[in-house]
Scaffold this motif. Structure first.
Motif, PDB file in Angstrom:
ATOM      1  N   MET A 144       7.729   0.909  -1.940  1.00  0.00           N
ATOM      2  CA  MET A 144       7.140   0.831  -3.288  1.00  0.00           C
ATOM      3  C   MET A 144       5.608   0.818  -3.164  1.00  0.00           C
ATOM      4  O   MET A 144       5.063   0.037  -2.393  1.00  0.00           O
ATOM      5  CB  MET A 144       7.615  -0.454  -3.976  1.00  0.00           C
ATOM      6  CG  MET A 144       7.432  -0.429  -5.475  1.00  0.00           C
ATOM      7  SD  MET A 144       7.840  -2.008  -6.220  1.00  0.00           S
ATOM      8  CE  MET A 144       9.598  -1.839  -6.406  1.00  0.00           C
ATOM      9  N   SER A 145       4.960   1.754  -3.918  1.00  0.00           N
ATOM     10  CA  SER A 145       3.500   1.819  -3.798  1.00  0.00           C
ATOM     11  C   SER A 145       2.877   0.618  -4.518  1.00  0.00           C
ATOM     12  O   SER A 145       3.552  -0.078  -5.284  1.00  0.00           O
ATOM     13  CB  SER A 145       2.990   3.115  -4.401  1.00  0.00           C
ATOM     14  OG  SER A 145       3.163   3.059  -5.795  1.00  0.00           O
ATOM     15  N   CYS A 146       1.589   0.437  -4.291  1.00  0.00           N
ATOM     16  CA  CYS A 146       0.887  -0.710  -4.868  1.00  0.00           C
ATOM     17  C   CYS A 146       0.907  -0.651  -6.400  1.00  0.00           C
ATOM     18  O   CYS A 146       1.120  -1.648  -7.076  1.00  0.00           O
ATOM     19  CB  CYS A 146      -0.543  -0.709  -4.360  1.00  0.00           C
ATOM     20  SG  CYS A 146      -0.896  -2.115  -3.339  1.00  0.00           S
ATOM     21  N   GLN A 147       0.677   0.547  -6.925  1.00  0.00           N
ATOM     22  CA  GLN A 147       0.605   0.720  -8.376  1.00  0.00           C
ATOM     23  C   GLN A 147       1.964   0.418  -9.011  1.00  0.00           C
ATOM     24  O   GLN A 147       2.038  -0.254 -10.045  1.00  0.00           O
ATOM     25  CB  GLN A 147       0.169   2.164  -8.690  1.00  0.00           C
ATOM     26  CG  GLN A 147      -0.166   2.398 -10.162  1.00  0.00           C
ATOM     27  CD  GLN A 147      -1.239   1.439 -10.691  1.00  0.00           C
ATOM     28  OE1 GLN A 147      -2.245   1.183 -10.022  1.00  0.00           O
ATOM     29  NE2 GLN A 147      -0.987   0.865 -11.858  1.00  0.00           N
ATOM     30  N   ARG A 148       3.023   0.882  -8.334  1.00  0.00           N
ATOM     31  CA  ARG A 148       4.374   0.651  -8.873  1.00  0.00           C
ATOM     32  C   ARG A 148       4.713  -0.835  -8.865  1.00  0.00           C
ATOM     33  O   ARG A 148       5.325  -1.349  -9.795  1.00  0.00           O
ATOM     34  CB  ARG A 148       5.401   1.447  -8.069  1.00  0.00           C
ATOM     35  CG  ARG A 148       5.447   2.911  -8.501  1.00  0.00           C
ATOM     36  CD  ARG A 148       6.503   3.655  -7.740  1.00  0.00           C
ATOM     37  NE  ARG A 148       7.855   3.223  -8.060  1.00  0.00           N
ATOM     38  CZ  ARG A 148       8.921   3.558  -7.332  1.00  0.00           C
ATOM     39  NH1 ARG A 148       8.773   4.313  -6.257  1.00  0.00           N
ATOM     40  NH2 ARG A 148      10.114   3.155  -7.676  1.00  0.00           N
ATOM     41  N   LEU A 149       4.288  -1.493  -7.769  1.00  0.00           N
ATOM     42  CA  LEU A 149       4.524  -2.943  -7.666  1.00  0.00           C
ATOM     43  C   LEU A 149       3.773  -3.670  -8.782  1.00  0.00           C
ATOM     44  O   LEU A 149       4.297  -4.584  -9.430  1.00  0.00           O
ATOM     45  CB  LEU A 149       4.072  -3.439  -6.285  1.00  0.00           C
ATOM     46  CG  LEU A 149       4.221  -4.940  -6.036  1.00  0.00           C
ATOM     47  CD1 LEU A 149       5.704  -5.299  -5.932  1.00  0.00           C
ATOM     48  CD2 LEU A 149       3.513  -5.365  -4.766  1.00  0.00           C
ATOM     49  N   LYS A 150       2.523  -3.231  -9.016  1.00  0.00           N
ATOM     50  CA  LYS A 150       1.687  -3.833 -10.054  1.00  0.00           C
ATOM     51  C   LYS A 150       2.346  -3.650 -11.422  1.00  0.00           C
ATOM     52  O   LYS A 150       2.428  -4.587 -12.215  1.00  0.00           O
ATOM     53  CB  LYS A 150       0.313  -3.171 -10.023  1.00  0.00           C
ATOM     54  CG  LYS A 150      -0.793  -4.015 -10.607  1.00  0.00           C
ATOM     55  CD  LYS A 150      -2.102  -3.300 -10.490  1.00  0.00           C
ATOM     56  CE  LYS A 150      -3.059  -3.815 -11.546  1.00  0.00           C
ATOM     57  NZ  LYS A 150      -4.227  -2.978 -11.684  1.00  0.00           N
ATOM     58  N   ASN A 151       2.825  -2.417 -11.652  1.00  0.00           N
ATOM     59  CA  ASN A 151       3.490  -2.140 -12.930  1.00  0.00           C
ATOM     60  C   ASN A 151       4.739  -2.995 -13.088  1.00  0.00           C
ATOM     61  O   ASN A 151       5.028  -3.511 -14.164  1.00  0.00           O
ATOM     62  CB  ASN A 151       3.881  -0.660 -13.016  1.00  0.00           C
ATOM     63  CG  ASN A 151       2.652   0.213 -13.156  1.00  0.00           C
ATOM     64  OD1 ASN A 151       1.582  -0.270 -13.514  1.00  0.00           O
ATOM     65  ND2 ASN A 151       2.799   1.492 -12.844  1.00  0.00           N
ATOM     66  N   TRP A 152       5.493  -3.125 -11.974  1.00  0.00           N
ATOM     67  CA  TRP A 152       6.723  -3.910 -11.984  1.00  0.00           C
ATOM     68  C   TRP A 152       6.425  -5.347 -12.394  1.00  0.00           C
ATOM     69  O   TRP A 152       7.123  -5.934 -13.211  1.00  0.00           O
ATOM     70  CB  TRP A 152       7.336  -3.868 -10.578  1.00  0.00           C
ATOM     71  CG  TRP A 152       8.720  -4.435 -10.501  1.00  0.00           C
ATOM     72  CD1 TRP A 152       9.895  -3.771 -10.679  1.00  0.00           C
ATOM     73  CD2 TRP A 152       9.072  -5.806 -10.217  1.00  0.00           C
ATOM     74  NE1 TRP A 152      10.948  -4.622 -10.525  1.00  0.00           N
ATOM     75  CE2 TRP A 152      10.480  -5.881 -10.245  1.00  0.00           C
ATOM     76  CE3 TRP A 152       8.347  -6.962  -9.947  1.00  0.00           C
ATOM     77  CZ2 TRP A 152      11.161  -7.064 -10.000  1.00  0.00           C
ATOM     78  CZ3 TRP A 152       9.026  -8.150  -9.719  1.00  0.00           C
ATOM     79  CH2 TRP A 152      10.405  -8.190  -9.745  1.00  0.00           C
ATOM     80  N   ILE A 153       5.353  -5.902 -11.811  1.00  0.00           N
ATOM     81  CA  ILE A 153       4.997  -7.297 -12.135  1.00  0.00           C
ATOM     82  C   ILE A 153       4.475  -7.383 -13.569  1.00  0.00           C
ATOM     83  O   ILE A 153       4.854  -8.283 -14.325  1.00  0.00           O
ATOM     84  CB  ILE A 153       3.955  -7.843 -11.126  1.00  0.00           C
ATOM     85  CG1 ILE A 153       4.572  -7.906  -9.723  1.00  0.00           C
ATOM     86  CG2 ILE A 153       3.458  -9.226 -11.533  1.00  0.00           C
ATOM     87  CD1 ILE A 153       3.590  -8.179  -8.621  1.00  0.00           C
ATOM     88  N   GLU A 154       3.634  -6.414 -13.948  1.00  0.00           N
ATOM     89  CA  GLU A 154       3.038  -6.469 -15.293  1.00  0.00           C
ATOM     90  C   GLU A 154       4.076  -6.304 -16.395  1.00  0.00           C
ATOM     91  O   GLU A 154       3.893  -6.821 -17.493  1.00  0.00           O
ATOM     92  CB  GLU A 154       1.937  -5.415 -15.406  1.00  0.00           C
ATOM     93  CG  GLU A 154       0.600  -5.986 -14.946  1.00  0.00           C
ATOM     94  CD  GLU A 154      -0.534  -5.005 -15.003  1.00  0.00           C
ATOM     95  OE1 GLU A 154      -0.287  -3.801 -15.247  1.00  0.00           O
ATOM     96  OE2 GLU A 154      -1.675  -5.431 -14.773  1.00  0.00           O
TER      97      GLU A 154
END
Lengths: 354, 103
Positions: free
Chosen positions: A1-11
């Motif tokens: 999972m890329s950083c942006q996807r992880l960020k989106n997942w958390i957000e």
């Protein structure tokens, strides 16, 4: 999972923007004494170092009186970097207690305990007490002759308190005298009871700091230059101080690793010229001021009662200082604060030099 | 004859002297070893820091590198903080409420 996807997942699940907004809206006043605000954060950082190094050491330490001393020797001499972790834990403890004392005395002198922050003072004060007990219990885990004698004196001193003294003494020792039972008890305090209490109290303390905001001294209320956001201004300064503190702890650990004394022998006489840890020196010196017999009464008991009353007054100071609570200047309590601070420093230095 | 007697006397004197000095030497050696016996029974100080010179060198080198890293990080944070403060002083860090979206 890329950083942006992880960020989106958390957000998607958590309101990170709300948190960011909260940190940005938390404002810190800038004035002459603002540097003292950083002592609290520094103490917390040192606590984190203690938790991490303590966890590493607990993997190898054996809390049984016949093997405790040997296990420490093995940690230091056989384990890869064992000496370093033990040294970090030792120096981290010394510095965290030192920083906590600075934090408490600065709070006392700036009267940050005044209404409505009484509970902040109480939780902070209990945290200092817990840290000192952390120090004593950790020192005893070495199971060397000095630690053994120090715990015998400390628990014996607590036993001199009227009414509850006997109970405290036997509860701490786990018997009449300091034995292997005491080691088991102190280990339980050091690795389970005290850390849980510390985490709860730090949580309450931090929540109260967030709720009340930073206290401004009465004398500086009109001189506040401006307010800066906690994030990123103050947090970045915190990072700088933490990095310097980390450097200092690591340097001390490398250049001055703590020695390991002789294994404790419960039947042997205590070693000569024994001194407690530096944070007990002021108590040690105070006890020395009292003669063995005072007007037909036990001098040591009178000393312990007077010290306890002094500490109780210190603990309840926000409830005595009514002027500060009304937002007025109270020079009497400033002088009381100065006397307490000076007494602690002078007695510690005398105890250290004699 | 007289000469050989003198030589003999000298040798005897020398031997006497050396016997005395050897006796003193042996006596002091015995006393020294007696005094040193408790040292054999004494516990050795436990080494709390690696004693090999190479290990020590590596540790001190790592400490220096560690401090260089810390100073580097402090410089970076300080630069970043100055930049933030500069932007805050200019007052351009606050977002406008009704700013139009460009997309």
């Amino acid at each position: 999972m890329s950083c942006q996807r992880l960020k989106n997942w958390i957000e998607d699940r958590y309101d990170l923007d709300g948190l960011r907004g909260f940190a940005k809206h938390k404002l810190i006043p800038v004035h002459r004494y603002e540097v003292l605000y950083y002592t609290g954060g520094l103490a917390m950082f040192l606590f984190i170092i203690q938790f991490i190094t303590g966890m590493v050491l607990s993997f190898y330490y054996i809390p049984y009186f016949e093997q405790a001393h040997k296990s420490i020797i093995e940690i230091v001499t056989k384990l890869n970097m064992g000496w370093f972790f033990r040294s970090l834990h030792h120096w981290g403890a010394q510095l965290s207690i030192g920083v906590l004392f600075i934090h408490v005395f600065s709070t006392l002198l700036l009267k940050s305990y005044r209404k409505p922050r009484e509970l902040l003072w109480i939780t902070g004060f209990i945290l200092l007490g817990i840290s000192i007990f952390f120090g004593l219990s950790g020192y005893f885990l070495l199971w060397d002759e000095r630690a053994f004698a120090a715990v015998r004196v400390a628990t014996g001193g607590a036993g001199n308190l009227p009414v509850i003294g006997g109970f405290i003494k036997s509860f701490l020792r786990g018997g009449i005298d300091v034995t292997g039972e005491t080691l088991t008890r102190f280990y339980a305090f050091h690795v389970s009871v005290l850390p849980i209490l510390t985490l709860i109290l730090i949580g309450i303390h931090l929540a109260l700091v967030q709720y009340h905001g930073m206290s401004v001294p009465v004398s500086e209320e009109k001189n506040v230059k401006k307010y800066v956001p906690f994030f990123p201004n103050v947090l970045y300064k915190d990072f700088i101080i933490w990095l310097v503190a980390l450097g200092v702890v690591v340097t001390l650990s490398v250049l001055m690793p703590p020695e390991i004394g002789k294994k404790a022998d419960p039947l042997a006489a205590p070693p000569e010229n024994i001194k407690p840890e530096w944070y007990f020196l002021f108590l040690f010196q105070t006890l020395k001021l009292f003669p063995g017999d005072l007007m037909g009464l036990n001098g040591e008991m009178i000393a312990i009662i007077l010290i306890s009353l002094g500490i109780l007054f210190f603990f309840l100071i926000p409830f005595f200082d009514r002027k500060s609570a009304r937002g007025e200047r109270s020079p009497v309590f400033t002088w009381i604060g100065i006397i307490y601070t000076a007494y602690f420093i002078v007695m510690t230095i005398i105890g250290f030099l004699t | 004859m007289l000469r050989s007697k003198t030589i003999y006397k000298n040798i005897l004197q020398c031997l006497c002297c050396s016997y005395k000095s050897i006796k003193t030497l042996i006596f002091s050696l015995i006393m020294l070893s007696l005094g040193a016996i408790p040292l054999l029974a004494q516990e050795k100080n436990i080494e709390v820091f690696p004693s090999a010179p190479y290990d020590r060198f590596i540790i001190y080198q790592a400490l220096v590198l560690f401090w260089i890293g810390i100073i580097g990080l402090i410089v970076i944070i300080r630069m970043k903080l100055r930049e933030i403060e500069r932007i805050q002083d200019m007052g351009i860090d606050k977002e406008e409420k009704d700013i139009p979206f460009l997309d």
